[in-house]
Structure formats: C-alpha cells, structure tokens
Design an enzyme around this catalytic site. Structure first.
Site, mmCIF file in Angstrom:
data_model
loop_
_atom_site.group_PDB
_atom_site.id
_atom_site.type_symbol
_atom_site.label_atom_id
_atom_site.label_comp_id
_atom_site.label_asym_id
_atom_site.label_seq_id
_atom_site.Cartn_x
_atom_site.Cartn_y
_atom_site.Cartn_z
ATOM 1 N N LYS A 173 13.018 48.987 25.194
ATOM 2 C CA LYS A 173 11.829 49.356 25.957
ATOM 3 C C LYS A 173 12.114 49.004 27.411
ATOM 4 O O LYS A 173 12.023 47.857 27.824
ATOM 5 C CB LYS A 173 10.601 48.598 25.449
ATOM 6 C CG LYS A 173 9.256 49.288 25.743
ATOM 7 C CD LYS A 173 8.917 49.427 27.219
ATOM 8 C CE LYS A 173 8.398 48.138 27.800
ATOM 9 N NZ LYS A 173 7.966 48.308 29.245
ATOM 10 N N SER A 201 9.141 39.012 34.211
ATOM 11 C CA SER A 201 8.305 38.024 34.889
ATOM 12 C C SER A 201 7.972 36.842 33.973
ATOM 13 O O SER A 201 8.038 36.935 32.746
ATOM 14 C CB SER A 201 6.999 38.685 35.346
ATOM 15 O OG SER A 201 6.170 38.977 34.236
ATOM 16 N N GLY A 227 7.023 36.979 30.104
ATOM 17 C CA GLY A 227 7.990 36.255 29.285
ATOM 18 C C GLY A 227 7.349 35.189 28.421
ATOM 19 O O GLY A 227 7.739 34.976 27.266
ATOM 20 N N GLU A 229 14.419 35.416 29.737
ATOM 21 C CA GLU A 229 14.877 35.041 31.082
ATOM 22 C C GLU A 229 13.813 35.501 32.046
ATOM 23 O O GLU A 229 13.496 36.682 32.114
ATOM 24 C CB GLU A 229 16.235 35.683 31.375
ATOM 25 C CG GLU A 229 16.931 35.096 32.599
ATOM 26 C CD GLU A 229 16.415 35.673 33.905
ATOM 27 O OE1 GLU A 229 15.811 34.897 34.682
ATOM 28 O OE2 GLU A 229 16.585 36.867 34.147
ATOM 29 N N CYS A 275 17.127 38.217 40.045
ATOM 30 C CA CYS A 275 16.658 36.934 39.513
ATOM 31 C C CYS A 275 17.485 35.776 40.043
ATOM 32 O O CYS A 275 17.007 34.648 40.104
ATOM 33 C CB CYS A 275 16.656 36.954 37.988
ATOM 34 S SG CYS A 275 18.246 37.336 37.243
#
Length: 494
Positions: free
Chosen positions: A175, A228, A232, A249, A283
C-alpha cells in the site's frame, strides 16, 4: 495522466471499483496532474489478500535459487527503464533528477542484494545436552505481509521491504503513499516484466482506510511500515492487537555534532547537504547541528557558504539540489511551525524573484539559532529544509543535546580524535540506531541494519537483520537415542 491507476493483484492490472478520487500534482508545477486513482476498497483488499494467500504455499516452496533469479530479473527490468523511472520520480515527488537517478540505481542494487540473501544459509545448529540428539533452528516465512510505504523514496523503500520479504518466501501486499501511486504502478509493471508469479507481489493504491483494512485483515501475517509517528504508533498498536510481526520506522530529529577538532569544511558541506537536499524530506535528514562554541563562528561562515551553493529550482533541472516540497499542505505546515515558534535566522532568504517559482510547493532553506534543546523546533520533525543550530560548551554537552530528543534514528560527529569518536559512539548507543563519524546523518548502506530507538520505531530492516521482520525461527530437535531425556534431567519443562 488521464486514466485512473489500477490495482495490481494476482499478476493482473484491475480497474478500481470505488467511487472516491484522489489526485496528485507535480510538486514543481501544481498545474501538472501526475496521478489519479480511486482508493482500494475493503472488498478489493480482501481480494488481494486472497490472491497473496493463494500464492503463498507455492512461493514458500520455491527454491532459494529460483527466488534469487526472480529478484535479479526484477532488478534488470528496473535497470532497463532507468531513465524513464528517474524522470517519473522527479515529476511525482519533486526529487531532484540527480538524486532520482541515484534512487533508481539503488533499487537495482536492492534487488541484486536480496537475490543473494535468498540463497544465504538459514538457521543454525545448537549443541544438545542429550546424547545422539541434533538440535537446530530453521526459518520459515510469515506468509502474506503488508507493506505501507511513504512517498519520499517511491521506488527504493517499497523494494527495500518487498525484496527481502520475497527473498525469504513471503508474498507481498504493497500500500504505497497516496503521493507515490504512479511509481508503485511502475514497480508493478517491472514485476510483471520480470515474470514474478501471480499473487506474489500485489499493489493497492489507497488512503488511510485502505491501509487500515489491509493491516487488520486476518490473512495478513506481518507488517512493515515507514512514515509518520502518529500513523506508525497506530500500525504498531494494530500489530500488537492482532499479535502479528510489525516493524515500524517513524522518522527522526537527526543531529550532527561539530567538535572543536573536526574538519570544519567537510562538516559544513555534509551538514548543509544532509539538511537541505531534497528539501530535507528524508527520515535521515540533518535537522539539528550542535557546534562547540569555540568553533562556532568559523563553522557558521562555512555553513552559510555551503547552503548558498545548493541550488533551489524545479526538480527536473540538472542543477537542482533542493527542489520543492511534496505538497502545498506540507510546505504550509513548515511555514506555520516557524511562525508559531520564532527563532533567530542565521541564513536563508525569501524565495528568489524568478518565474519558475510561480507554481509549485516552494520553501526557501532556513538555518535557525535555537536557544534551548526544548525549543519546539528542536523537538518536532518538520520534514522540510530547516536546520536548527544549538551551541555546546564541550563534547559532553553536545552529546547530551544530541540525546535530548524523543527520536533516535541517525546521528553523526565530525572530529579528528579517535577518543572523541569512541566517546560519541558509546554515549549515543542506546539513543539512536545509526551513528556515524565524519560522514553526516543522511543515507544508509544496504548491508547495514536500518532503524532507530525511542519514538523512531521498533525493529530493524536491511542487511543481515532483514529476515527478522519476515520470518519465524523454529527450534527443532531430532533424538536418535533410546534414552529418556527427562529421566536424565536434561530437558526443562515450562
């Protein structure tokens, strides 16, 4: 693109059945519609999970060398389309074309790396206390796994997750981010061209409701997420509720420490690049820099020069280093955060008076002096071209400032002292997952485990640890002796 992006399920492209419509625009030119799709419905999610479940036994039984061959061919299909894919990445997510080409190259390397992992030894022999007994472990795939991926690396991160999952015998349901549906479609085209078996790799363009339906589906046996912190945390909760493996993560607030004995030229170049390239939308981007006071002014001079040397412009310009932000909403969030929490601006001006900036999601890079590690801009991940600077009296204070964050992904120190490097690596060991010396915070090599501590997430991916997100470990004992182990007091009952 006028047609809606289809689903890729059971080796076929299927037209969507839902009525909702999502439209994504070129970050460099808001008038350019890049992709349109209808989010996958709960019924379509169930169909995809059924396809992945049906394909799972056959793919699990496929030999490691055969899975390796399939992954290698996937990489070759990507390599054959490398420039087309790079241009598509630039148009869809605003990544500067030079970095987009690098991402495509990285995608090929990922496929080749995990082709090798597919034939690596799996398991270990454990000495048994029982005579004539053999004790050993075996690894077994989880089954269908759900991968929820972000937009900022629209080719590499889906592969970073899908390639190991497939190498270890799982089937995959991807997804992608709403802002990266076109690249997910391109990845599915490459999978089809490589001849991946039907149902082994499936793609469901969708929104939050699509993701929720996928993660909660009883047929999904593992989850890997990058995105985010808020989402998460929800993903981790769903995994815990369903008692399925969930690796997450969730970004970082990464720090560069500039020690007084460090190479200031190198530190300035790599700090500016880590903070500003791709508009800071990584990130591992450098979002804080902590400088020892006695080198503050000479470092600042170099940092300003390094920032000024990074061109801002349309992402398809070969000279571009920074580019636009992904959406107008993302740009506005950064702008509003800076307005709500003022700080002294040390570098960074308004957007240039240039017609190229008439459309698009532009935000000029900013270097801000933060007066405290508790300043909101020192705590919050902005995901934009903003770098906060803190001053430390010595290395111990610098390390304390590095650790004063709820995130713990990547950190770095610039120093010419082995002693300082060792102090740094030891002191940040439980506070971040990646620590570097003299190379900046951004990026990671595929052979190393990737992930963070604290609010950054749980688990690791990539490298030799990647199997842990996608496999069970089973302990087995074969006893060829007629002696009774319990009578000998060897086995412990629990």
């Amino acid at each position: 693109m006028s047609d809606l992006i289809p689903r890729y399920v059971a080796g076929q492209f299927h037209a969507p059945t839902g009525s909702a419509l999502f439209e994504h625009h070129n970050p460099s030119d808001a008038g350019d519609v890049v992709s349109r799709f209808s989010p996958a419905t709960a019924a379509e999610v169930s169909e995809a999970v059924a396809a992945a479940s049906a394909a799972a036994p056959g793919w699990r039984a496929t030999t490691g060398p055969a899975r390796a061959d399939a992954l290698y061919k996937w990489g070759e299909a990507i390599a054959a389309r490398s420039e087309v894919l790079a241009q598509a990445i630039t148009r869809e997510v605003g990544k500067p074309i030079g970095e987009a080409r690098g991402e495509v190259g990285r995608a090929v390397v990922i496929c080749r790396y995990y082709a090798g992992e597919a034939v690596r030894e799996s398991g270990e022999v454990i000495p048994s206390q029982a005579p004539e007994a053999l004790q050993f472990t075996m690894r077994d795939p989880l089954g269908p796994v759900a991968l929820v991926t972000p937009w900022n690396f629209p080719l590499a991160i889906p592969l970073w997750k899908a390639a190991p999952a497939l190498a270890f015998g799982n089937t995959v349901l991807l997804k992608p981010s709403e802002h990266a549906a076109a690249m997910a479609y391109a990845l599915a085209e490459c999978a089809a061209a490589a001849g991946l078996p039907a149902g082994v790799f499936n793609v469901l363009p969708g929104d939050g409701a699509t993701g929720e339906a996928l993660l909660r589906h009883e047929g999904v046996r593992g989850i890997s997420f990058t995105g985010s912190q808020a989402v998460g945390a929800r993903v981790a909760a769903i995994g815990a509720e369903r008692n399925v493996r969930a690796q997450t993560e969730m970004g970082g607030k990464n720090v560069v420490i500039v020690a007084a004995d460090g190479d200031l030229d190198r530190a300035a170049l790599l700090t500016a690049a880590g903070a500003m390239r791709y508009a800071g939308q990584k990130c591992t981007a450098t979002s804080r820099v902590v400088v020892e006071r006695r080198v503050l002014e000479p470092f600042l001079d170099r940092l300003r020069t390094a920032m000024a040397a990074l061109p801002l412009g349309p992402a398809d310009d070969p000279a571009c280093a920074i580019g636009p932000m992904i959406t107008a909403a993302a740009r506005d969030r950064v702008r509003d955060a800076l307005a709500a929490h003022p700080a002294e601006r040390l570098a960074g001006e308004a957007l240039p008076d240039d017609p190229r900036f008439a459309a698009g999601n532009w935000f000029a890079p900013q270097l801000l002096r933060l007066d405290s590690p508790q300043h909101p801009l020192a705590l919050r991940e902005l995901f934009g071209p903003v770098l906060g600077l803190l001053v430390a009296e010595d290395l111990d204070e610098a390390i304390a400032l590095q650790n004063a964050s709820a995130h713990g992904l990547s950190s770095s120190i610039f120093t010419d002292s082995l002693q300082n490097a060792e102090r740094f690596l030891s002191a940040v060991g439980s506070d971040c997952g990646i620590a570097n010396v003299n190379i900046g915070t951004s990026g990671a090599e595929i052979g190393g485990a990737f992930g963070g501590e604290k609010d950054t997430g749980g688990g690791r991916e990539s490298g030799s640890d990647s199997w842990k997100a996608y496999m069970h470990r089973q302990t087995n004992t074969i006893n060829a002796s007629r002696a009774l182990p319990l009578a000998q007091g060897i086995r412990f009952e629990v």
